[in-house]
Design an enzyme around this catalytic site. Structure first.
Site, mmCIF file in Angstrom:
data_model
loop_
_atom_site.group_PDB
_atom_site.id
_atom_site.type_symbol
_atom_site.label_atom_id
_atom_site.label_comp_id
_atom_site.label_asym_id
_atom_site.label_seq_id
_atom_site.Cartn_x
_atom_site.Cartn_y
_atom_site.Cartn_z
ATOM 1 N N GLY A 129 0.848 -1.193 0.000
ATOM 2 C CA GLY A 129 0.000 0.000 0.000
ATOM 3 C C GLY A 129 0.874 1.230 0.000
ATOM 4 N N GLY A 135 2.942 1.938 -2.418
ATOM 5 C CA GLY A 135 3.141 2.420 -3.784
ATOM 6 C C GLY A 135 4.272 1.735 -4.524
ATOM 7 N N SER A 184 12.164 -1.395 5.057
ATOM 8 C CA SER A 184 12.364 -0.231 4.170
ATOM 9 C C SER A 184 13.334 -0.560 3.056
ATOM 10 C CB SER A 184 12.884 0.983 4.966
ATOM 11 O OG SER A 184 12.029 1.259 6.035
ATOM 12 N N ALA A 244 18.073 5.162 -4.406
ATOM 13 C CA ALA A 244 17.037 5.174 -3.363
ATOM 14 C C ALA A 244 17.539 4.407 -2.142
ATOM 15 C CB ALA A 244 15.751 4.544 -3.892
ATOM 16 N N LYS A 245 17.178 4.857 -0.932
ATOM 17 C CA LYS A 245 17.681 4.213 0.291
ATOM 18 C C LYS A 245 16.590 3.618 1.180
ATOM 19 C CE LYS A 245 20.398 7.548 2.062
ATOM 20 N NZ LYS A 245 21.521 8.097 2.875
ATOM 21 N N GLY A 246 15.317 3.967 0.946
ATOM 22 C CA GLY A 246 14.255 3.383 1.780
ATOM 23 C C GLY A 246 13.691 4.383 2.768
ATOM 24 N N GLY A 266 10.099 3.867 4.454
ATOM 25 C CA GLY A 266 8.935 3.469 5.272
ATOM 26 C C GLY A 266 9.158 3.539 6.759
ATOM 27 N N GLU A 267 10.288 3.049 7.230
ATOM 28 C CA GLU A 267 10.511 2.978 8.673
ATOM 29 C C GLU A 267 11.162 4.225 9.269
ATOM 30 O OE1 GLU A 267 11.793 -0.900 7.711
ATOM 31 O OE2 GLU A 267 10.957 -1.715 9.561
#
Ligand code: MOS
Length: 778
Positions: A501, A503, A542, A730-732, A734-735
Site C-alpha cells: 500500500g 506504492g 524499508s 534510493a535508500k528506503g 517506510g521505517e
C-alpha cells in the site's frame, strides 16, 4: 500507427542512454518521470473499491473458519471435546491438538530465538493461544460451533508485567525462568573515562508502552485445494515467505503451494510471515474438501498478531561544554511476551550509531511474560531508543546552553561507529536534514516568537525536534524481475514483491517509464504470486524500493539492449550508433534511420521480447542507511493537560525520491504512527487480576485519528545524490519516518511546559499529574 505511440508512450521524452551488454549502468544524472508526483498506477482500483484484497476473495462453495482461543494468559488444556461441534449441521471440519493431521510443530519466530511449540499446543502461555478450529457454512455458524467445544483448562498463575517478572518468586513463564537468554551487551571505548572527561553528566529513565499491530485489513487468508495443489490468498508482506512456511509445515513441495497477495491492507511488520491461521485454513480446507476463508476478528488480532514491545530504559550521558559527547551508557529491559520473536532487539541502535561518541555501552535484557508475541513493528526498536536518546540530547543541550539542532550538528558521524570495521555510509544526509529542516520549519523564528510572547498562562506553545537513522534500508540482493515488451509495444512487468500500500507498483512502473518512455499507467504489473512471478523477499525493512527498483532498471536495460540489436539488423547499422526515443529507435547520425518498436522484425516474429534483471550486489565495506530530522510545534493546555500538535515537518534523507506522491504519503503515515506511540497507544493488561488485555478494540485502544494529527505536515526530501548505494540511489523511507516523531513531540511539550514526560503516552492524565508536581516543586 501514431495512435499506438500516443497510447503507450510519452511523446518526445528523452530516454537514458543504454549501457553496452556487460557494462554497469551509471546512476541517473537527471530524471524525467522518477521523482514526479504521478498518480498511483492502481489509484482507481483502490479508490473505487474494485481492488480485490485477500479479505474480498470469495470462492464458490467457500466455508468460513474460526479459531477457539485460550481465554487465560497462562493455562494448560486438560481435556477437550469437539463432539457437539462436529455434529452441528453446516459444520464441515473441526480440528484441535487431538486431530492427527493437525498435530504439527510451530515456531513463532522467523528469526532469532525459536521456541518450539505446536499448532495447537496444550500449554497456552498467552491469552489467545489456539485451542481448536472449525469450518462451517457461515462465519456465524463457525463461531456458534466454537462455543459448543468443551475445554477443561488448568488455569495457572500468570505474569503480566516485565518490570516484576525477574523478581524473586515471580511466576515463571518457562521452567528456566523469565530471562530470555543472557543480556545482549555492546561496548566501545571506555565509558568510565568518557564520564570523567565530561563537563556535564545527566541520567534519566524512560519507558515506552506496548503498541499493538492493528492494520486496517485483518490478518487472514482464503485456502483452496485443487488436487494436491494448495492456493492461498493471504494478506501478507511476502508471498514467498508464506509459501516457505506452509510447504515446510505441511510437508509439501514449494511448487505445490501457490500464495497470492495482490493487495493488502497494511502489515507494518506483523504480516512478514504465515500465521497459525494460514496453516489452520489449509488443514480445514483439506479436511472439508472446500475452500476455507479464515480471517481473524479485530479482537483476536489484538491478542495474537504481534506488537512493538514495551521498553524500560535508562540512559546516562556525558558531554563537554562545547557539545562533544564523551560517553553514553544505555540499558534496556523489555518483553516480547511469551514468544519474543523480534523481541527488544535494536532498541539500542540509535544510542550505538546515531551520534559521534567514542565511549558507548549498551545492555539489553529480554524478559518473558504471559502475553502475545512481539513482532517487527515499523522500525523495530528504533522509536523506543529514540524516545530516550533524543530527549536526553535535548536535556544536554539545555544544560550546556546550546541549541538542540546545533548540538546534533556537532555530533554527526560519516561512518557507522557500531559496525565492525566502522564502514563509511554511502551517503549521510543528516546535516542537510537538520539544517534544511530547521530552515524550512522556521526553528529559530518559532523559538523567538514563543519566547517573546512570554508563554505564560494556561495555553502554551512549544517546539521540539529529534533526529534519527534506520539501521537497514539500502536494499540488497536477491531480486529477479521480468519485463515483457509485446508486439503492440505494450509492456508487462513481473515481480514477486508485495505492494504493502506504500506504492511499490507505482515506483516500479516509474522506473520502466524512465528507461523506456512508456506511460506508467499503461504498464501491466503482475506481482506477489508464487505461481506466476519471481522469487522475492518480503516487503519490509524499508528495503523494497532499493531492492526491487535496481532489478527493474536492469530488466529494462536488458530489454533495451535486445531492442538495439534487433533494430541494428533491421536498419543495417551498428547498435552503438542507435539511441532511443519514446517508442522508437533512431540513428544518432541520421534521423531518417528510425524504427518503431512495433515495426521491429524480431519483435514481430517472436511476439515478445523479454528482459530479465537482477539486483546487483551492494558496494563492499560501505553501509547504506537513511537519515531523518523532524520538527514539531505543540500547544499545551496546562489546565486540562491536553496537547494539540499544531504542525510537523519531516526532513528525510532516503536517497533519491522515486515517486513524490508516495514519498510524501509515507512521511505523513510515519509521522501519524509516531504520534500514536507518543500520545495515544498502549496495550493495557489487567496485570493485578486476570492478566487479560482489556482494550482489545478500536474504541478502547486509541489510534490517532484525523483529529489527533495536524493538517500541517510538511515533507521535505533531502536528496544526497547517493551514487554508490545502488543504481537508483534510493535508500528506503517506510521505517525511518516513524523513528524520531515521538521524541520530537516530547521535546516540544518540554519546551512548552518545562515538564519532561519520559513515559509514553503523553496524555492529559499523565501531564496533569506532572504539571501539578512541577508546580509544587517550582
Ligand atoms: Mo517491517 S517492521 O520490516 O515490515
Amino acid at each position: 500507427m501514431d495512435q499506438e505511440k500516443e497510447l503507450y508512450y510519452v511523446e518526445g521524452l528523452p530516454i537514458p542512454e543504454t549501457p553496452r551488454p556487460g557494462e554497469n549502468p551509471s546512476p541517473w544524472k537527471s530524471t524525467r518521470i522518477i521523482g514526479k508526483a504521478v498518480p498511483r498506477v492502481d489509484a482507481y482500483e483502490r479508490v473505487s473499491g474494485s481492488a480485490v484484497y485477500p479479505s474480498d476473495v470469495s470462492l464458490p462453495n467457500m466455508l468460513y473458519g474460526a479459531i477457539l482461543r485460550c481465554p487465560h494468559p497462562n493455562a494448560r488444556v486438560k481435556r477437550l471435546s469437539t463432539g457437539k461441534a462436529k455434529s452441528m449441521p453446516g459444520v464441515h471440519a473441526v480440528i484441535s491438538g487431538q486431530t492427527p493431521a493437525a498435530d504439527l510443530p510451530w515456531s513463532y519466530s522467523s528469526s532469532g530465538i525459536r521456541i518450539k511449540s505446536k499448532l495447537f499446543d496444550p500449554r497456552c502461555r498467552f491469552e489467545g493461544e489456539t485451542v481448536a478450529a472449525v469450518a462451517a457454512e457461515t462465519s456465524y455458524l463457525a463461531w456458534d460451533a466454537l462455543r459448543t467445544i468443551d475445554v477443561a483448562y488448568e488455569v495457572l498463575p500468570a505474569v503480566s508485567d516485565e518490570r516484576v517478572a525477574l523478581d524473586q518468586g515471580a511466576t515463571a513463564v518457562y521452567e528456566e525462568g523469565n530471562k530470555v537468554g543472557p543480556a545482549r551487551s555492546y561496548e566501545r571505548g571506555d565509558v568510565g573515562k568518557g564520564f570523567a572527561e565530561a563537563d556535564v553528566v545527566l541520567e534519566d529513565s524512560y519507558r515506552t508502552e506496548c503498541e499493538v499491530h492493528t492494520p486496517m485489513e485483518l490478518h487472514g487468508c482464503v485456502a483452496n485445494w485443487e488436487g494436491d495443489r494448495l492456493t492461498i490468498w493471504e494478506s501478507t508482506q511476502g508471498v514467498y515467505r508464506v509459501q516457505q512456511s506452509v510447504a515446510e509445515i505441511l510437508n509439501l513441495p514449494l511448487s505445490k503451494v501457490r500464495v497470492i497477495g495482490h493487495y493488502m491492507g497494511g502489515g507494518f511488520g506483523s504480516k512478514l510471515q504465515a500465521g497459525k491461521y494460514t496453516i489452520i485454513a489449509a488443514l480445514l480446507a483439506r479436511i472439508s474438501g472446500r475452500p476455507v476463508k479464515m480471517f481473524l476478528s479485530r479482537e483476536e488480532t489484538y491478542l495474537v498478531v504481534g506488537n512493538r514491545p514495551p521498553s524500560n530504559m535508562t540512559l546516562k550521558a556525558g558531554i563537554k561544554r562545547d557539545g562533544t559527547l564523551t560517553a553514553l551508557d544505555f540499558a534496556c529491559a523489555g518483553t516480547g511476551g511469551a514468544y519474543p520473536a523480534g523481541g527488544i532487539s535494536l532498541v539500542d541502535w540509535q544510542v550505538r550509531d546515531l551520534y559521534k561518541c567514542p565511549n558507548v555501552r549498551t545492555n539489553c535484557t529480554d524478559i518473558y511474560i504471559n502475553a502475545g508475541p512481539a513482532r517487527p513493528f515499523r522500525a523495530p526498536g528504533h522509536p523506543q531508543g529514540s524516545w530516550a536518546l533524543e530527549q536526553m540530547l535535548d536535556a544536554l543541550a539545555e544544560a550546556i546552553d546550546m541549541d538542540p539542532v546545533d548540538l546534533r550538528l556537532k555530533n554527526i558521524s560519516l561512518y557507522s561507529q557500531a559496525r565492525d570495521g566502522q564502514p563509511a555510509y554511502t551517503s549521510t544526509g543528516l546535516r542537510d536534514c537538520l539544517e534544511e529542516g530547521a530552515k524550512a520549519f522556521g526553528w529559530k523564528q518559532a523559538q523567538e516568537r514563543i519566547a517573546s510572547a512570554g508563554n505564560r498562562g494556561d495555553i502554551r506553545r512549544g517546539v521540539g525536534m529529534a533526529s534519527g537513522l534506520w539501521i537497514a534500508g539500502g536494499g540488497r540482493p536477491p531480486s529477479t524481475i521480468i519485463l515483457k515488451l509485446f508486439s503492440d509495444g505494450s509492456v508487462n512487468l513481473n515481480m514477486g514483491a508485495s505492494d504493502l500500500g506504500t506504492g511499490t507498483k507505482t515506483v516500479m512502473a516509474l522506473v520502466v517509464a524512465e528507461e523506456l518512455g512508456v506511460k506508467p499507467e499503461t504498464i501491466q504489473i503482475e506481482h506477489a504470486d508464487t505461481g506466476t512471478t519471481q522469487y522475492a523477499t518480503p516487503s519490509g525493512g524499508s528495503k523494497t524500493v532499493p531492492t526491487e527498483a535496481p532489478a527493474v532498471r536492469a530488466a529494462a536495460i536488458s530489454l533495451k539492449q535486445q531492442l538495439l540489436e534487433i533494430a541494428a539488423q533491421d536498419l543495417a547499422v551498428e547498435p552503438a550508433t542507435l539511441t532511443f526515443r519514446a517508442g522508437s529507435i533512431v540513428s544518432r547520425k541520421d534521423s531518417s534511420k528510425k524504427i518503431r518498436f512495433t515495426e521491429l522484425s524480431g519483435l514481430k516474429k517472436r511476439g515478445v521480447v523479454v528482459g530479465i534483471g537482477y539486483r546487483g550486489p551492494n558496494p563492499e565495506n560501505k553501509v547504506t542507511n537513511p537519515f531523518a530530522a523532524q520538527f514539531c510545534e505543540v500547544e499545551v493546555n496546562t489546565g486540562t493537560g491536553e496537547v494539540r500538535i499544531i504542525r510537523f515537518l519531516g526532513a528525510h534523507d532516503s536517497g533519491r525520491v522515486m515517486s513524490r506522491l508516495t514519498y510524501d504519503n509515507q512521511v505523513f503515515g510515519g509521522i501519524t504512527m509516531g504520534i500514536g506511540l507518543a500520545m495515544t497507544e498502549a496495550r493495557v493488561l489487567d496485570k493485578n487480576h486476570t492478566g487479560k488485555m482489556v482494550n482489545r478494540n478500536w474504541h478502547d485502544y486509541k489510534l490517532p485519528t484525523a483529529l489527533d494529527v495536524p493538517e500541517d505536515i510538511v515533507s521535505l526530501p533531502i536528496e544526497p545524490d547517493d551514487t554508490e548505494a545502488n543504481t537508483t540511489g534510493a535508500k528506503g523511507l517506510g521505517e525511518p519516518v516513524t523513528i524520531p516523531t515521538a521524541a520530537a513531540v516530547a521535546n516540544a511539550v518540554y519546551h512548552a511546559t518545562g515538564v519532561r514526560i519520559t513515559q509514553t503516552p503523553i496524555n492529559p492524565v499523565q501531564l496533569c499529574r506532572l504539571l501539578a508536581e512541577n508546580r509544587k516543586e517550582g
